[in-house]
Design an enzyme around this catalytic site. Structure first.
Site, PDB file in Angstrom:
ATOM      1  CB  ALA A 123     -31.330  42.877  33.678  1.00 38.43           C
ATOM      2  CD  GLU A 152     -37.052  40.768  42.631  1.00 36.20           C
ATOM      3  OE1 GLU A 152     -38.356  41.691  42.722  1.00 36.20           O
ATOM      4  OE2 GLU A 152     -35.860  41.084  42.150  1.00 36.20           O
ATOM      5  CG  ASN A 191     -29.615  41.378  30.507  1.00 33.18           C
ATOM      6  OD1 ASN A 191     -28.924  40.797  30.935  1.00 33.18           O
ATOM      7  ND2 ASN A 191     -29.619  42.527  30.044  1.00 33.18           N
ATOM      8  CB  CYS A 210     -37.877  45.370  26.563  1.00 28.22           C
ATOM      9  SG  CYS A 210     -36.487  46.036  27.395  1.00 28.22           S
ATOM     10  CB  SER A 262     -33.511  35.581  35.389  1.00 30.61           C
ATOM     11  OG  SER A 262     -32.273  36.380  36.371  1.00 30.61           O
ATOM     12  CE1 TYR A 310     -26.380  48.183  -4.203  1.00 33.04           C
ATOM     13  CE2 TYR A 310     -24.604  46.587  -5.441  1.00 33.04           C
ATOM     14  CZ  TYR A 310     -25.775  47.522  -5.735  1.00 33.04           C
ATOM     15  OH  TYR A 310     -26.131  47.652  -6.753  1.00 33.04           O
ATOM     16  NE  ARG A 368     -21.121  59.560  -3.123  1.00 31.92           N
ATOM     17  CZ  ARG A 368     -21.522  59.906  -3.998  1.00 31.92           C
ATOM     18  NH1 ARG A 368     -22.413  58.855  -4.674  1.00 31.92           N
ATOM     19  NH2 ARG A 368     -21.042  59.841  -5.293  1.00 31.92           N
ATOM     20  NE  ARG A 418     -20.846  31.884  33.022  1.00 34.10           N
ATOM     21  CZ  ARG A 418     -22.131  32.478  32.910  1.00 34.10           C
ATOM     22  NH1 ARG A 418     -21.932  34.008  32.829  1.00 34.10           N
ATOM     23  NH2 ARG A 418     -23.111  31.993  32.555  1.00 34.10           N
TER      24      ARG A 418
END
Length: 444
Positions: free
Chosen positions: A10, A32, A302, A42, A38, A423, A439, A21
């Site tokens: 990640a 690695e 990430n 999870c 990648s 709502y 409240r 980029r």
């Protein structure tokens, strides 16, 4: 400019893509120690019961994509053994046994974390597993044969609870052993009781206040030995936590915390020039605690990786921090937390107030309304929000994200009343449950 990234998951590959980029012609090398790049760690528990059909579905981009499409020298089977910070060299050993050496101008440490194995005696027996990588999960699946009837899971955090659910779905009898007095330690004890009830509803055996001392068996594990007696088992999953994979940094002068996490500043820079760190091997600034912390999660990895890549590219991209938001599914319950709980507040010496509420997740008169349990912690002097815990079968994810956003912006309990939340009876009550807490308890 030569960029080297240690770690192909990640944080590491998020950084690599930002460099790609933003730096035309950049020479990017990633190393690695495993053979898969990648992927979504999870999602591993949900491959066990077939909810996710294959570990291949968890892979976001394979090694060939990074090589062929983006021109990244993505290497596998390369384990880093050390860094020469003076010569700016990374060195290590390939899976073939050959050594390697790579020069860098800028280096990112994104080596993640390894599962903790606190029990030495008998830990080499067959049938004892950890679940952190795809190969580890595939080993578990191969070992989870039809003749295995009883599975013992050591540790009842995220992985322990998720694995309990999916192993149970495979028709196995599941036992959870926890050294503390309750499971899901991200919660305060009274909210964890709802998790205990859910475990009992689903025939998960809970063994609390129990320390594992050894494993016994004839080549394969047959018993878990504890200070509370022996438990027969056919398979063991260790899920007691993880530790940063940073042993190879010894002697480099890179500052580490006591648990081995790399200390980084807001720009993901370490204490050594031209070296950055991100993800599960690094520290994370906690906005509520106002200090460095270690909460290793995929979302943070990430984000930190992306920002590390931008900073390594010469951009100004500070990491603003985390508020410690997490969520998990346990059978029909959603368990979520953000900020700090009451136990944390006491440990940190906060002067605080804590408020609890049981409320319906949608309008009470609408069909299907279900009850959730909320606990909010605020700073006593001004009711600034410090944290929330929510447990329930529905609507929990929406509320925890609203509260996390409020925490990030340092809002107070009265501020919740001013939020313009969606709502309609199928989705919410006219006063959202979080606003109901405000409240009742806000000082206006």
């Amino acid at each position: 400019m030569k960029y080297v990234i240690i770690g192909g998951d990640a944080a590491g590959m998020s950084a690599a893509m930002e460099i790609y980029r933003n730096v035309p012609g950049a020479e990017i090398t990633s190393v690695e120690r495993g053979f898969i790049y990648s992927y979504g760690q999870c999602g591993l528990p949900y491959v066990v019961d077939g909810r996710i059909s294959s570990t291949k579905r968890l892979i976001a981009r394979d090694v060939e994509t990074f090589r062929d499409k983006y021109g990244i020298d993505a290497r596998v089977g390369h384990e880093v053994n050390g860094i020469d910070v003076d010569k700016q060299l990374v060195f290590g050993t390939q899976s073939s046994g050959e050594s390697f050496e790579i020069p860098y101008d800028k280096l990112l440490i994104a080596t993640g974390a390894d599962p903790i194995m606190p029990v030495e005696k008998g830990s080499d027996l067959a049938g004892i597993h950890t679940v952190k990588t795809i190969p580890q999960l595939e080993d578990l699946l191969a070992d989870l044969t039809p003749d295995i009837e009883n599975v013992t899971i050591i540790g009842a955090g995220y992985i322990g609870l998720e694995m309990a659910e999916t192993i149970h779905a495979c028709g196995k009898k599941v036992r959870l052993i926890q050294r503390g007095s309750y499971v899901a330690r991200i919660l305060d004890e009274e909210l964890a009781q709802h998790v205990h009830e859910e475990a009992k509803k689903n025939d998960i055996e809970l063994v609390l206040n129990t320390n594992v001392e050894a494993f016994e068996g004839n080549q394969r594990v047959e018993r878990v030995m504890t200070d509370n007696g022996a438990f027969d088992t056919g398979l063991v999953i260790m899920a007691v936590g993880i530790k940063p994979n940073t042993r190879f940094l010894e002697g480099t002068g890179i500052a580490l915390t006591k648990n081995g996490a790399v200390i980084v500043n807001r720009h993901l820079e370490t204490s050594v020039e031209n070296i950055y760190a991100a993800g599960d091997c690094a520290t994370h600034f906690h906005i509520v605690k106002e200090r460095l912390d270690y909460i290793p999660l995929g979302t943070t990895a990430n984000k930190q990786g992306r920002l590390a890549g931008l900073n390594m590219s010469g951009k100004f991209a500070p990491f603003r921090g985390i508020v410690g938001t997490s969520i998990l599914k346990f059978f029909n319950l959603t368990i979520a937390t953000t900020g700090i709980n009451e136990r944390n507040a006491k440990e940190l010496g906060f002067e605080y107030e804590a408020f609890k509420l049981s409320a319906r997740h949608i309008a009470g008169y609408y069909p299907g309304a279900q009850r959730m349990f909320i606990k909010i912690v605020v700073r006593k002097r001004d009711q600034q929000l410090l944290g929330a815990q929510i447990v329930g079968p529905a609507g929990v994810d929406k509320r925890i994200d609203v509260f996390a956003t409020a925490l990030f912006n340092k809002m107070t309990l009265p501020d919740l009343l001013d939020l313009d939340l969606a709502y309609a009876p199928p989705f919410n009550g006219v006063w959202d449950p979080l606003q109901q807490v405000a409240r009742i308890n806000a000082r206006l």
